[in-house]
Design an enzyme around this catalytic site. Structure first.
Site, mmCIF file in Angstrom:
data_model
loop_
_atom_site.group_PDB
_atom_site.id
_atom_site.type_symbol
_atom_site.label_atom_id
_atom_site.label_comp_id
_atom_site.label_asym_id
_atom_site.label_seq_id
_atom_site.Cartn_x
_atom_site.Cartn_y
_atom_site.Cartn_z
ATOM 1 N N ARG A 169 0.827 -1.221 0.000
ATOM 2 C CA ARG A 169 0.000 0.000 0.000
ATOM 3 C C ARG A 169 0.858 1.267 0.000
ATOM 4 N NH1 ARG A 169 -5.070 -1.261 3.722
ATOM 5 N NH2 ARG A 169 -6.290 -2.444 2.209
ATOM 6 N N GLY A 170 2.132 1.126 0.304
ATOM 7 C CA GLY A 170 3.013 2.302 0.383
ATOM 8 C C GLY A 170 3.410 2.788 -0.998
ATOM 9 N N SER A 188 18.002 2.255 2.315
ATOM 10 C CA SER A 188 17.940 3.694 2.021
ATOM 11 C C SER A 188 19.355 4.254 1.996
ATOM 12 C CB SER A 188 17.143 4.394 3.124
ATOM 13 O OG SER A 188 17.361 5.771 3.046
ATOM 14 N N SER A 189 19.523 5.387 1.334
ATOM 15 C CA SER A 189 20.872 5.972 1.211
ATOM 16 C C SER A 189 21.365 6.542 2.536
ATOM 17 C CB SER A 189 20.856 7.090 0.163
ATOM 18 O OG SER A 189 19.882 8.058 0.521
ATOM 19 N N CYS A 190 20.499 6.615 3.547
ATOM 20 C CA CYS A 190 20.943 7.174 4.831
ATOM 21 C C CYS A 190 21.811 6.178 5.605
ATOM 22 C CB CYS A 190 19.754 7.592 5.689
ATOM 23 S SG CYS A 190 18.843 6.195 6.310
ATOM 24 N N TYR A 198 17.020 4.675 11.993
ATOM 25 C CA TYR A 198 16.557 4.048 10.745
ATOM 26 C C TYR A 198 17.738 3.424 10.001
ATOM 27 C CZ TYR A 198 14.166 3.870 6.165
ATOM 28 O OH TYR A 198 13.607 3.479 4.960
ATOM 29 N N LYS A 233 18.327 -0.491 8.868
ATOM 30 C CA LYS A 233 18.482 -0.853 7.452
ATOM 31 C C LYS A 233 19.844 -1.526 7.204
ATOM 32 C CE LYS A 233 14.525 0.157 5.744
ATOM 33 N NZ LYS A 233 13.692 -0.912 5.124
ATOM 34 N N PRO A 269 18.062 2.489 -2.351
ATOM 35 C CA PRO A 269 17.622 3.619 -3.168
ATOM 36 C C PRO A 269 17.993 4.965 -2.554
ATOM 37 C CG PRO A 269 15.744 2.267 -2.444
ATOM 38 C CD PRO A 269 16.937 1.831 -1.683
ATOM 39 N N ASN A 293 16.842 9.190 -2.227
ATOM 40 C CA ASN A 293 15.540 9.757 -1.831
ATOM 41 C C ASN A 293 14.512 9.525 -2.932
ATOM 42 O OD1 ASN A 293 17.448 10.881 0.017
ATOM 43 N ND2 ASN A 293 15.907 12.434 0.536
ATOM 44 N N LEU A 294 13.347 9.036 -2.551
ATOM 45 C CA LEU A 294 12.312 8.684 -3.521
ATOM 46 C C LEU A 294 11.137 9.644 -3.431
ATOM 47 C CD1 LEU A 294 12.303 4.858 -2.742
ATOM 48 C CD2 LEU A 294 13.377 5.984 -4.714
ATOM 49 N N HIS A 353 8.748 13.519 3.500
ATOM 50 C CA HIS A 353 10.045 13.951 2.972
ATOM 51 C C HIS A 353 9.878 15.312 2.302
ATOM 52 C CE1 HIS A 353 10.625 9.533 3.224
ATOM 53 N NE2 HIS A 353 11.806 9.904 3.631
ATOM 54 N N ASP A 409 19.220 20.585 9.015
ATOM 55 C CA ASP A 409 19.600 20.380 7.614
ATOM 56 C C ASP A 409 19.809 18.895 7.305
ATOM 57 O OD1 ASP A 409 21.651 23.306 6.725
ATOM 58 O OD2 ASP A 409 19.500 22.881 6.531
HETATM 59 O O1 GFB Z 1 13.544 14.757 2.738
HETATM 60 P P1 GFB Z 1 14.018 15.013 4.123
HETATM 61 O O2 GFB Z 1 12.999 15.107 5.204
HETATM 62 O O3 GFB Z 1 15.000 13.858 4.531
HETATM 63 O O4 GFB Z 1 14.874 16.395 4.173
HETATM 64 P P2 GFB Z 1 16.564 13.584 4.410
HETATM 65 C C1 GFB Z 1 15.766 16.705 3.146
HETATM 66 C C2 GFB Z 1 16.223 18.148 3.336
HETATM 67 O O5 GFB Z 1 15.110 19.004 2.987
HETATM 68 C C3 GFB Z 1 16.606 18.507 4.780
HETATM 69 C C4 GFB Z 1 14.957 19.994 3.999
HETATM 70 O O6 GFB Z 1 17.721 19.370 4.738
HETATM 71 C C5 GFB Z 1 15.371 19.264 5.270
HETATM 72 O O7 GFB Z 1 15.670 20.196 6.294
HETATM 73 N N1 GFB Z 1 13.582 20.494 4.005
HETATM 74 C C6 GFB Z 1 13.224 21.768 3.671
HETATM 75 C C7 GFB Z 1 12.469 19.805 4.335
HETATM 76 N N2 GFB Z 1 11.896 21.941 3.821
HETATM 77 C C8 GFB Z 1 11.395 20.726 4.235
HETATM 78 C C9 GFB Z 1 10.075 20.279 4.547
HETATM 79 O O8 GFB Z 1 9.080 21.027 4.494
HETATM 80 N N3 GFB Z 1 9.937 18.964 4.911
HETATM 81 C C10 GFB Z 1 11.015 18.108 4.981
HETATM 82 N N4 GFB Z 1 10.805 16.829 5.326
HETATM 83 N N5 GFB Z 1 12.310 18.509 4.709
HETATM 84 C C11 GFB Z 1 15.762 11.222 5.167
HETATM 85 C C12 GFB Z 1 16.045 10.277 6.307
HETATM 86 O O9 GFB Z 1 16.697 12.283 5.286
HETATM 87 O O10 GFB Z 1 15.986 10.620 3.903
HETATM 88 C C13 GFB Z 1 15.260 9.011 6.147
HETATM 89 O O11 GFB Z 1 15.704 10.923 7.538
HETATM 90 C C14 GFB Z 1 15.428 8.445 4.754
HETATM 91 O O12 GFB Z 1 15.715 8.080 7.082
HETATM 92 C C15 GFB Z 1 15.151 9.483 3.712
HETATM 93 O O13 GFB Z 1 16.732 7.975 4.611
HETATM 94 C C16 GFB Z 1 15.383 8.934 2.328
HETATM 95 O O14 GFB Z 1 16.917 13.302 3.000
HETATM 96 O O15 GFB Z 1 17.345 14.650 5.108
#
Ligand code: GFB
Length: 311
Positions: free
Chosen positions: A13-14, A108-110, A137, A141, A164, A166-167, A180, A270
């Site tokens: 479902r995701g 995930s790439s993290c 997380y 992983k 992967p 970021n998706l 995200h 960040d």
């Molecule tokens: O996509 P995001 O939440 O995850 O944040 P990560 C990416 C960047 O976008 C960060 C900025 O620097 C956030 O501060 N950002 C700016 C925002 N505005 C926003 C907003 O409104 N919402 C969000 N969410 N971010 C994740 C990992 O890291 O990547 C997970 O925490 C996973 O575990 C995922 O690996 C793929 O890319 O930073």
């Protein structure tokens, strides 16, 4: 995989699971089994083993996970490490016990060190400290990758892992607290436009760089690897291109057609400065992404408008 092979998609479902089911159906696979999380709680070992004993799938796409953006990861770390560890350990052990032919585990790439050399090669795993906001997380992983590796070594299981970048795409999570960045910005700019708001808040400096892969491209890569790859090394899946979050915001602003200001909330994290994946191994096997970021955002925005997600 034979056309009538019995395939279990965990997490159907995701955003990722539903893209894999779509792709399987497009390719003519009809014998696909899945359970909603209400029907089958993947954190309960006995329930998972009973499901595998009953269904005996031949192939498993393990796309079920507890996922979220930087804030969700930072605020609910115990949930992220516990649920993801339980899901992967239960499914991988049950797959082994029930004789699954092949399993694909998605990470995930993290998982990579915060300051890994860029672009990040698969060998960088476990060579340095993790990004604190998503350490929970990432550790879960990484354990999933190690489970697949050691079940291959000890039991000869053909279990493979893919990491992967970021998706984004259809059926993503658009909740402003847990999502995200890309879906969050689509929603923020759309709501600011329709409500006539003068500004949109961007978390952090906007300086970090991110790579974005459209989820249908990922689904394609998952089927490609299930058909063609069998080894213990996990493989990166990405586009090989990244951009600054600030650039992404301006791109989405233009696509949505918002004319107000973008302001930064420096109280928000960040996260890791960059996590561009080296995808030369996957390219070497003959796979590359198709969807450009601009077209992918346009499709995602269109879906968001027509899906009823828009409040
Ligand atoms: O996509 P995001 O939440 O995850 O944040 P990560 C990416 C960047 O976008 C960060 C900025 O620097 C956030 O501060 N950002 C700016 C925002 N505005 C926003 C907003 O409104 N919402 C969000 N969410 N971010 C994740 C990992 O890291 O990547 C997970 O925490 C996973 O575990 C995922 O690996 C793929 O890319 O930073």
């Amino acid at each position: 995989m034979k056309a009538n092979a019995k395939i279990y998609v965990a997490g159907h479902r995701g955003m990722v699971g539903s893209a894999i089911v779509r792709r399987l159906k497009e390719k003519g696979f009809t014998n696909i089994v899945y359970r909603s999380s209400k029907e089958l709680d993947l954190t309960r070992q006995a329930a998972v083993e009973a499901f595998f004993a009953e269904e005996k799938p031949e192939y498993v796409f393990l796309a079920a996970a507890k996922v979220g953006g930087i804030l969700a990861n930072n605020n609910y770390s115990a949930d992220f490490i516990y649920r993801n560890l339980m899901i992967e350990a239960n499914v991988i052990e049950a797959a082994y016990r029930s004789g699954v032919k092949k399993l694909l585990f998605l990470g995930s790439s993290c998982i990579y060190p915060k300051m890994a050399d860029q672009p990040i090669v698969e060998e960088a795993l476990l060579t340095g400290r993790l990004e604190p906001t998503n350490e929970a997380y990432a550790v879960a992983k990484i354990a999933g990758i190690e489970l697949c590796k050691f079940y291959r070594r000890q039991y000869g299981c053909d279990f493979i892992s893919a990491m992967p970048t970021n998706l984004y795409g259809t059926y993503d999570n658009f909740d402003l607290e847990t999502s995200h960045v890309l879906p969050a910005l689509i929603r923020k700019f759309h709501e600011a436009k329709t409500e006539g708001k003068s500004e949109v808040v961007l978390w952090g400096s906007g300086k970090p760089r991110r790579e974005f892969l459209y989820v249908d491209d990922l689904a394609n890569a998952c089927l490609f690897l299930m058909e063609r790859y069998s080894d213990e090394l996990h493989l990166n899946i990405g586009t090989g291109e990244d951009l600054e979050i600030g650039e992404l915001a301006r791109l989405i602003k233009d696509i949505v057609g918002y004319e107000g200001k973008i302001v930064n909330d420096m109280a928000k994290p960040d996260g890791t400065p960059r996590k561009l994946l080296d995808v030369s191994r996957l390219h070497g096997l003959g796979w590359s992404h198709q969807m450009s970021l601009t077209d992918g955002i346009k499709r995602t925005y269109e879906w968001y408008l027509n899906s009823g997600r828009e409040e």
